[in-house]
Design a protein around this motif. Structure first.
Motif, PDB file in Angstrom:
ATOM      1  N   GLU A  58       1.049  -1.584   0.279  1.00  0.00           N
ATOM      2  CA  GLU A  58      -0.530   0.667  -0.025  1.00  0.00           C
ATOM      3  C   GLU A  58       1.253   1.256   0.116  1.00  0.00           C
ATOM      4  OE1 GLU A  58      -1.640   3.254   0.469  1.00  0.00           O
ATOM      5  OE2 GLU A  58      -0.580   2.184   3.117  1.00  0.00           O
ATOM      6  N   ARG A 124      -1.935 -11.275  12.613  1.00  0.00           N
ATOM      7  CA  ARG A 124      -1.731 -11.801  11.882  1.00  0.00           C
ATOM      8  C   ARG A 124      -1.498 -13.174  12.042  1.00  0.00           C
ATOM      9  NH1 ARG A 124       0.341  -5.687  11.141  1.00  0.00           N
ATOM     10  NH2 ARG A 124      -1.977  -5.165  10.768  1.00  0.00           N
ATOM     11  N   ASP A 205       2.361   4.277  13.074  1.00  0.00           N
ATOM     12  CA  ASP A 205       3.690   3.858  12.984  1.00  0.00           C
ATOM     13  C   ASP A 205       4.587   5.022  13.554  1.00  0.00           C
ATOM     14  OD1 ASP A 205       2.338   1.964  11.896  1.00  0.00           O
ATOM     15  OD2 ASP A 205       4.341   1.227  11.438  1.00  0.00           O
TER      16      ASP A 205
HETATM   17  N1  ARG Z   1       2.485  -1.451  10.897  1.00  0.00           N
HETATM   18  C1  ARG Z   1       1.228  -1.034  10.494  1.00  0.00           C
HETATM   19  C2  ARG Z   1       0.809  -2.268  11.011  1.00  0.00           C
HETATM   20  O1  ARG Z   1       1.061  -3.295  10.498  1.00  0.00           O
HETATM   21  C3  ARG Z   1       0.627  -0.118   9.639  1.00  0.00           C
HETATM   22  C4  ARG Z   1       1.210  -0.882   8.708  1.00  0.00           C
HETATM   23  C5  ARG Z   1       0.929   0.141   7.118  1.00  0.00           C
HETATM   24  N2  ARG Z   1       1.421  -0.062   6.172  1.00  0.00           N
HETATM   25  C6  ARG Z   1       1.098   0.820   5.122  1.00  0.00           C
HETATM   26  N3  ARG Z   1       1.771   0.948   3.960  1.00  0.00           N
HETATM   27  N4  ARG Z   1      -0.319   1.690   4.587  1.00  0.00           N
HETATM   28  O2  ARG Z   1      -0.401  -2.233  10.664  1.00  0.00           O
END
Ligand code: ARG
Length: 280
Positions: A58, A124, A205
């Protein structure tokens, strides 16, 4: 799916030896046969693997993944995954997906892997496998620069909080008593909502929020308090995927030969920290 060219070539080599042996039986020069085999063996051992690895991301999460000014995918994760492909002899094809669509896509098998700043979580791990950790990160609270009220998690009770949907930041916000949570498709959209003054805070993050502030992409925000969590990013793959070992071997090789450190330096300007072999 992986097709190992070495195996393919070995089969050709075997087939060739067999026909050469047959030719030898038919009276061909035996010296030629030996020479032919040596050549094909060499070809088989110096070969790399071919195969395509479809990798979801993403790409609105700088500095890990984003679209650069040329409209191309860029970032630490993109460089790392590309290098993993080179090391493992796989062609990486990126596919952009909404973050909350990534795990369903892995489960459905429409992609082979995902690199998306994705935290390895127990939850997950029930549905997908992860590579070994490749980044240490954590969640941070962002507020408007002139906010003197919010200094930590306890101050967020009954507050309005923006998060990216499907993230560990969203999970963390959901635990805050009385918080009113709005979810966004990307982290920059959540941060923009905060900059616009429509919410009190964003939980996201830390490296991404700090990058947004430092790069000037979003104005008038600051990070407050301690990191709320320690998290490790991993490359997600379908459960029991044979690629887990392939990807882990490549990461290990790159950690040993300096490739990993080089990519880390490029994006973070410092030596990489020690990482555990497993997140839990
Ligand atoms: N580290 C967080 C998670 O795994 C956020 C990751 C969001 N990544 C992105 N490419 N938007 O939930």
């Amino acid at each position: 799916m992986i097709i190992k060219r070495s195996v393919f070539l070995r089969n050709i080599a075997l087939g060739m030896s067999a026909s050469l042996v047959l030719a030898a039986c038919g009276g061909a020069d035996t010296a030629d046969t030996a020479e032919g085999e040596a050549t094909t063996d060499e070809a088989a051992t110096t070969e790399e693997t071919v195969g395509v690895l479809k990798v979801a991301t993403e790409p609105a999460f700088p500095p890990f993944e984003f679209q650069n000014d040329d409209g191309e995918l860029d970032g630490f994760d993109i460089d790392l995954m590309t290098a993993i492909g080179e090391t493992a002899g796989l062609e990486v094809q990126f596919e952009s997906l909404p973050f909350d669509g990534i795990i369903p896509a892995l489960q459905a098998g429409t992609v082979d892997a995902a690199i998306s700043g994705m935290t390895i979580t127990e939850e997950r791990l029930q549905t997908v496998d992860f590579s070994r950790p490749y980044i240490k990160a954590g969640l941070a609270i962002a507020v408007q620069t002139d906010n003197a009220e919010v200094a930590g998690l306890d101050d967020l009770e009954d507050k309005k909080i923006a998060v990216q949907i499907g993230t560990t930041g969203a999970d963390q916000a959901a635990e805050i008593p009385g918080a009113e949570i709005s979810t966004f498709d990307s982290a920059p959209l959540a941060l923009q909502e905060l900059a616009n003054g429509n919410v009190d805070a964003v939980i996201n993050d830390a490296p991404v929020t700090l990058d947004a502030i430092a790069s000037g992409n979003i104005d008038g925000l600051k990070v407050v308090g301690e990191l709320l969590t320690t998290e490790f990013y991993g490359i997600a793959m379908p459960k029991d995927s044979e690629n887990v070992e392939v990807v882990n071997d490549a990461i290990m090789t790159m950690m040993e030969d300096g490739t990993y450190a080089e990519i880390y330096q490029k994006w973070f300007g410092e030596e990489p920290p020690e990482l555990p072999e497993s997140a839990f």
